[in-house]
Design a protein around this motif. Structure first.
Motif, PDB file in Angstrom:
ATOM      1  N   THR A  76     -57.609  17.721 -45.838  1.00 49.55           N
ATOM      2  CA  THR A  76     -56.386  18.483 -46.071  1.00 49.55           C
ATOM      3  C   THR A  76     -55.561  17.995 -47.251  1.00 49.55           C
ATOM      4  OG1 THR A  76     -54.998  17.068 -44.663  1.00 49.55           O
ATOM      5  CG2 THR A  76     -56.223  18.843 -43.582  1.00 49.55           C
ATOM      6  N   GLY A  77     -55.833  16.785 -47.748  1.00 46.88           N
ATOM      7  CA  GLY A  77     -54.884  16.174 -48.653  1.00 46.88           C
ATOM      8  C   GLY A  77     -53.677  15.709 -47.858  1.00 46.88           C
ATOM      9  N   MET A  78     -52.587  15.365 -48.557  1.00 44.24           N
ATOM     10  CA  MET A  78     -51.424  14.786 -47.897  1.00 44.24           C
ATOM     11  C   MET A  78     -50.231  15.736 -47.899  1.00 44.24           C
ATOM     12  SD  MET A  78     -51.543  10.832 -49.254  1.00 44.24           S
ATOM     13  CE  MET A  78     -51.715  11.272 -50.977  1.00 44.24           C
ATOM     14  N   GLY A  79     -49.446  15.678 -46.837  1.00 45.54           N
ATOM     15  CA  GLY A  79     -48.182  16.387 -46.789  1.00 45.54           C
ATOM     16  C   GLY A  79     -48.219  17.677 -46.006  1.00 45.54           C
ATOM     17  N   THR A  80     -47.065  18.068 -45.466  1.00 43.73           N
ATOM     18  CA  THR A  80     -46.992  19.285 -44.660  1.00 43.73           C
ATOM     19  C   THR A  80     -47.116  20.545 -45.504  1.00 43.73           C
ATOM     20  OG1 THR A  80     -44.572  19.251 -44.727  1.00 43.73           O
ATOM     21  CG2 THR A  80     -45.633  18.233 -42.815  1.00 43.73           C
ATOM     22  N   ASP A  81     -46.915  20.462 -46.820  1.00 43.66           N
ATOM     23  CA  ASP A  81     -47.151  21.637 -47.656  1.00 43.66           C
ATOM     24  C   ASP A  81     -48.626  22.032 -47.607  1.00 43.66           C
ATOM     25  OD1 ASP A  81     -47.741  19.253 -48.938  1.00 43.66           O
ATOM     26  OD2 ASP A  81     -47.090  19.926 -50.916  1.00 43.66           O
ATOM     27  N   ASN A  82     -49.512  21.039 -47.595  1.00 46.89           N
ATOM     28  CA  ASN A  82     -50.931  21.343 -47.459  1.00 46.89           C
ATOM     29  C   ASN A  82     -51.276  21.834 -46.062  1.00 46.89           C
ATOM     30  OD1 ASN A  82     -51.347  20.608 -50.084  1.00 46.89           O
ATOM     31  ND2 ASN A  82     -52.838  19.017 -49.658  1.00 46.89           N
ATOM     32  N   ASN A 238     -44.389   5.580 -34.666  1.00 50.50           N
ATOM     33  CA  ASN A 238     -45.181   5.468 -35.898  1.00 50.50           C
ATOM     34  C   ASN A 238     -44.786   6.579 -36.858  1.00 50.50           C
ATOM     35  OD1 ASN A 238     -46.564   7.271 -33.920  1.00 50.50           O
ATOM     36  ND2 ASN A 238     -48.006   7.571 -35.597  1.00 50.50           N
ATOM     37  N   PHE A 239     -45.214   6.472 -38.119  1.00 49.29           N
ATOM     38  CA  PHE A 239     -44.935   7.558 -39.041  1.00 49.29           C
ATOM     39  C   PHE A 239     -46.085   7.801 -40.004  1.00 49.29           C
ATOM     40  CE2 PHE A 239     -41.923   4.773 -41.935  1.00 49.29           C
ATOM     41  CZ  PHE A 239     -42.872   3.775 -41.983  1.00 49.29           C
ATOM     42  N   GLU A 240     -46.121   9.042 -40.499  1.00 52.46           N
ATOM     43  CA  GLU A 240     -47.141   9.498 -41.441  1.00 52.46           C
ATOM     44  C   GLU A 240     -46.582  10.739 -42.142  1.00 52.46           C
ATOM     45  OE1 GLU A 240     -49.021  12.726 -39.736  1.00 52.46           O
ATOM     46  OE2 GLU A 240     -46.892  12.299 -39.439  1.00 52.46           O
ATOM     47  N   MET A 241     -47.433  11.667 -42.610  1.00 50.24           N
ATOM     48  CA  MET A 241     -46.935  12.734 -43.469  1.00 50.24           C
ATOM     49  C   MET A 241     -47.367  14.150 -43.084  1.00 50.24           C
ATOM     50  SD  MET A 241     -47.379  10.782 -47.151  1.00 50.24           S
ATOM     51  CE  MET A 241     -46.995  12.249 -48.094  1.00 50.24           C
ATOM     52  N   GLU A 242     -48.014  14.341 -41.920  1.00 52.03           N
ATOM     53  CA  GLU A 242     -48.504  15.694 -41.602  1.00 52.03           C
ATOM     54  C   GLU A 242     -48.279  16.187 -40.177  1.00 52.03           C
ATOM     55  OE1 GLU A 242     -50.574  13.952 -44.901  1.00 52.03           O
ATOM     56  OE2 GLU A 242     -51.249  13.492 -42.870  1.00 52.03           O
ATOM     57  N   THR A 243     -48.216  15.312 -39.197  1.00 55.30           N
ATOM     58  CA  THR A 243     -48.349  15.719 -37.794  1.00 55.30           C
ATOM     59  C   THR A 243     -47.339  16.776 -37.347  1.00 55.30           C
ATOM     60  OG1 THR A 243     -49.408  13.652 -37.149  1.00 55.30           O
ATOM     61  CG2 THR A 243     -48.329  14.899 -35.407  1.00 55.30           C
ATOM     62  N   ALA A 244     -46.073  16.643 -37.728  1.00 55.15           N
ATOM     63  CA  ALA A 244     -45.068  17.618 -37.285  1.00 55.15           C
ATOM     64  C   ALA A 244     -45.405  19.015 -37.783  1.00 55.15           C
ATOM     65  CB  ALA A 244     -43.676  17.201 -37.754  1.00 55.15           C
ATOM     66  N   GLY A 245     -45.919  19.120 -38.999  1.00 57.63           N
ATOM     67  CA  GLY A 245     -46.327  20.418 -39.518  1.00 57.63           C
ATOM     68  C   GLY A 245     -47.466  21.012 -38.709  1.00 57.63           C
ATOM     69  N   TYR A 246     -48.438  20.177 -38.345  1.00 57.78           N
ATOM     70  CA  TYR A 246     -49.534  20.627 -37.478  1.00 57.78           C
ATOM     71  C   TYR A 246     -48.994  21.189 -36.168  1.00 57.78           C
ATOM     72  CZ  TYR A 246     -53.697  18.528 -39.775  1.00 57.78           C
ATOM     73  OH  TYR A 246     -54.744  18.227 -40.600  1.00 57.78           O
ATOM     74  N   TYR A 247     -48.131  20.410 -35.515  1.00 59.54           N
ATOM     75  CA  TYR A 247     -47.678  20.786 -34.177  1.00 59.54           C
ATOM     76  C   TYR A 247     -46.821  22.044 -34.207  1.00 59.54           C
ATOM     77  CZ  TYR A 247     -49.392  16.491 -31.895  1.00 59.54           C
ATOM     78  OH  TYR A 247     -50.187  15.508 -31.373  1.00 59.54           O
ATOM     79  N   ALA A 248     -45.949  22.163 -35.201  1.00 58.79           N
ATOM     80  CA  ALA A 248     -45.076  23.328 -35.279  1.00 58.79           C
ATOM     81  C   ALA A 248     -45.869  24.599 -35.579  1.00 58.79           C
ATOM     82  CB  ALA A 248     -44.006  23.107 -36.337  1.00 58.79           C
ATOM     83  N   LEU A 249     -46.727  24.566 -36.589  1.00 56.95           N
ATOM     84  CA  LEU A 249     -47.515  25.747 -36.927  1.00 56.95           C
ATOM     85  C   LEU A 249     -48.513  26.077 -35.825  1.00 56.95           C
ATOM     86  CD1 LEU A 249     -48.085  24.935 -40.693  1.00 56.95           C
ATOM     87  CD2 LEU A 249     -46.771  26.866 -39.808  1.00 56.95           C
ATOM     88  N   GLY A 250     -49.084  25.035 -35.206  1.00 55.08           N
ATOM     89  CA  GLY A 250     -50.001  25.276 -34.096  1.00 55.08           C
ATOM     90  C   GLY A 250     -49.319  26.009 -32.961  1.00 55.08           C
ATOM     91  N   ARG A 251     -48.100  25.595 -32.625  1.00 56.65           N
ATOM     92  CA  ARG A 251     -47.363  26.278 -31.559  1.00 56.65           C
ATOM     93  C   ARG A 251     -47.118  27.742 -31.914  1.00 56.65           C
ATOM     94  NH1 ARG A 251     -41.719  23.894 -29.409  1.00 56.65           N
ATOM     95  NH2 ARG A 251     -43.191  22.519 -28.341  1.00 56.65           N
ATOM     96  N   MET A 252     -46.638  27.999 -33.114  1.00 60.97           N
ATOM     97  CA  MET A 252     -46.284  29.371 -33.483  1.00 60.97           C
ATOM     98  C   MET A 252     -47.510  30.275 -33.600  1.00 60.97           C
ATOM     99  SD  MET A 252     -43.126  28.873 -36.168  1.00 60.97           S
ATOM    100  CE  MET A 252     -43.957  27.650 -37.178  1.00 60.97           C
ATOM    101  N   LEU A 253     -48.637  29.715 -34.038  1.00 63.60           N
ATOM    102  CA  LEU A 253     -49.843  30.515 -34.216  1.00 63.60           C
ATOM    103  C   LEU A 253     -50.707  30.574 -32.956  1.00 63.60           C
ATOM    104  CD1 LEU A 253     -50.783  29.333 -37.812  1.00 63.60           C
ATOM    105  CD2 LEU A 253     -50.050  31.643 -37.156  1.00 63.60           C
ATOM    106  N   GLY A 254     -50.377  29.756 -31.950  1.00 61.02           N
ATOM    107  CA  GLY A 254     -51.104  29.817 -30.690  1.00 61.02           C
ATOM    108  C   GLY A 254     -52.375  28.995 -30.647  1.00 61.02           C
ATOM    109  N   HIS A 255     -52.415  27.877 -31.379  1.00 60.70           N
ATOM    110  CA  HIS A 255     -53.597  27.012 -31.379  1.00 60.70           C
ATOM    111  C   HIS A 255     -53.301  25.689 -30.682  1.00 60.70           C
ATOM    112  CE1 HIS A 255     -55.481  29.917 -33.940  1.00 60.70           C
ATOM    113  NE2 HIS A 255     -54.547  29.774 -34.867  1.00 60.70           N
ATOM    114  N   GLU A 256     -54.346  25.066 -30.134  1.00 60.84           N
ATOM    115  CA  GLU A 256     -54.224  23.754 -29.506  1.00 60.84           C
ATOM    116  C   GLU A 256     -54.404  22.693 -30.588  1.00 60.84           C
ATOM    117  OE1 GLU A 256     -53.507  23.210 -26.363  1.00 60.84           O
ATOM    118  OE2 GLU A 256     -53.780  25.217 -25.519  1.00 60.84           O
ATOM    119  N   VAL A 257     -53.407  21.824 -30.744  1.00 60.54           N
ATOM    120  CA  VAL A 257     -53.442  20.843 -31.827  1.00 60.54           C
ATOM    121  C   VAL A 257     -53.059  19.464 -31.295  1.00 60.54           C
ATOM    122  CG1 VAL A 257     -52.637  20.274 -34.139  1.00 60.54           C
ATOM    123  CG2 VAL A 257     -52.701  22.672 -33.416  1.00 60.54           C
TER     124      VAL A 257
END
Length: 291
Positions: A76-82, A238-257
């Motif tokens: 994916t590369g890095m960051g929630t934009d990706n 802990n911290f990183e650069m993508e997980t919140a974006g995964y979880y938010a978009l996954g919830r809205m789109l209806g995917h298990e993440v």
């Protein structure tokens, strides 16, 4: 149902989705994602066979079989934009008809299982280097959810407001719980934590090279944050650069993440793992065996 315009759903000349360069047949229902493109073959080397290899920009995709199960691994590369690109285009591949350019009816929509396997830095001294952590909640300091109608629970709103107050921010960070189903399936024996997603690696994660921080005590603010709820004490682990974006978009789109993290640094103790590659490789094997 109206057709989605060409300027919104952009397809390449071969009919593949714009950034990922994939066709609907190229992905499986279970997808393992990694940040680093060079980590994709570290996953697919364990496949019994590889049927597809595609590379465009930072998005490298291998599709194959592991112990008889068809899996897709994508970088994916890095960051929630990706992650915004990744989640929207993965969803389009399974839930939009590329010929009619129409979304599937609600009752026909497909749910993907998306497993992030990545590295992360611990914020708390009691989280060992080399350990594996599965994220329950993710808190996003990035601006991605300023553009989407994310619905948060009461606890999530309160945690976000608490982080805003603690860090003296002009905006409320978003907070999202990941898939309980995947966390239980893949997280056995792992630490369970709450991950802070930062919009950068240096200043947003409290690193100082030649630029000073607006808040010199940023890391201690992360470490000391606590929120007491009926479910118990909430702290940032802990911290990183993508997980919140995964979880938010996954919830809205209806995917298990779910997000699985190999802890390779500890900012509380100032240590970096000497066995970082071993930690990520063993996490890859857990993801493959449990997916």
């Amino acid at each position: 149902m109206a057709a989605i315009p060409e300027s919104e759903l952009i397809l390449n000349r071969d009919g593949s989705i714009y950034h990922l360069n994939l066709l609907p047949d190229h992905i499986s229902d279970t997808i393992i994602t990694v940040g680093d493109p060079e980590r994709v073959p570290l996953v697919s080397q364990h496949f019994d066979s590889i049927e597809t290899q595609i590379h465009k920009r930072e998005f490298v995709t291998h599709v194959g079989y592991y112990k008889g199960k068809r899996l897709t691994v994508i970088s994916t590369g890095m960051g929630t934009d990706n992650i915004d690109i990744l989640l929207n285009e993965l969803d389009a591949l399974v839930n939009i008809d590329f010929v009619t350019r129409e979304a599937r009816p609600l009752e026909e929509r497909i749910t993907l299982r998306i497993i992030r396997v990545g590295t992360s830095g611990a914020l708390q001294a009691d989280i060992p280097l080399g350990s594996h952590l599965v994220t329950e909640h993710a808190v996003g300091l990035d601006s991605l959810m300023q553009f989407y109608p994310l619905v948060e629970t009461g606890l999530e709103v309160e945690v976000g407001a608490g982080v805003q107050q603690a860090l003296k921010l002009d905006y409320r960070p978003y907070c999202v719980r990941g898939s309980d189903l995947l966390r239980e399936q893949l997280g056995a024996g792992m630490l369970v934590g709450n991950t802070l997603t930062c919009p950068g690696f240096y200043g947003p994660q409290g690193r100082v090279l030649r630029l000073d921080l607006r808040q010199s005590d940023l890391i201690s603010q992360f470490q000391n944050f606590r929120y007491q709820s009926a479910e118990g004490e909430f702290r940032l682990t802990n911290f990183e650069m993508e997980t919140a974006g995964y979880y938010a978009l996954g919830r809205m789109l209806g995917h298990e993440v779910v997000s699985l993290n190999a802890i390779v640094a500890n900012r509380a103790t100032g240590e970096f793992a000497t066995n970082a590659e071993e930690a990520i490789n063993s996490l890859i094997m857990k993801a493959l065996d449990r997916a």
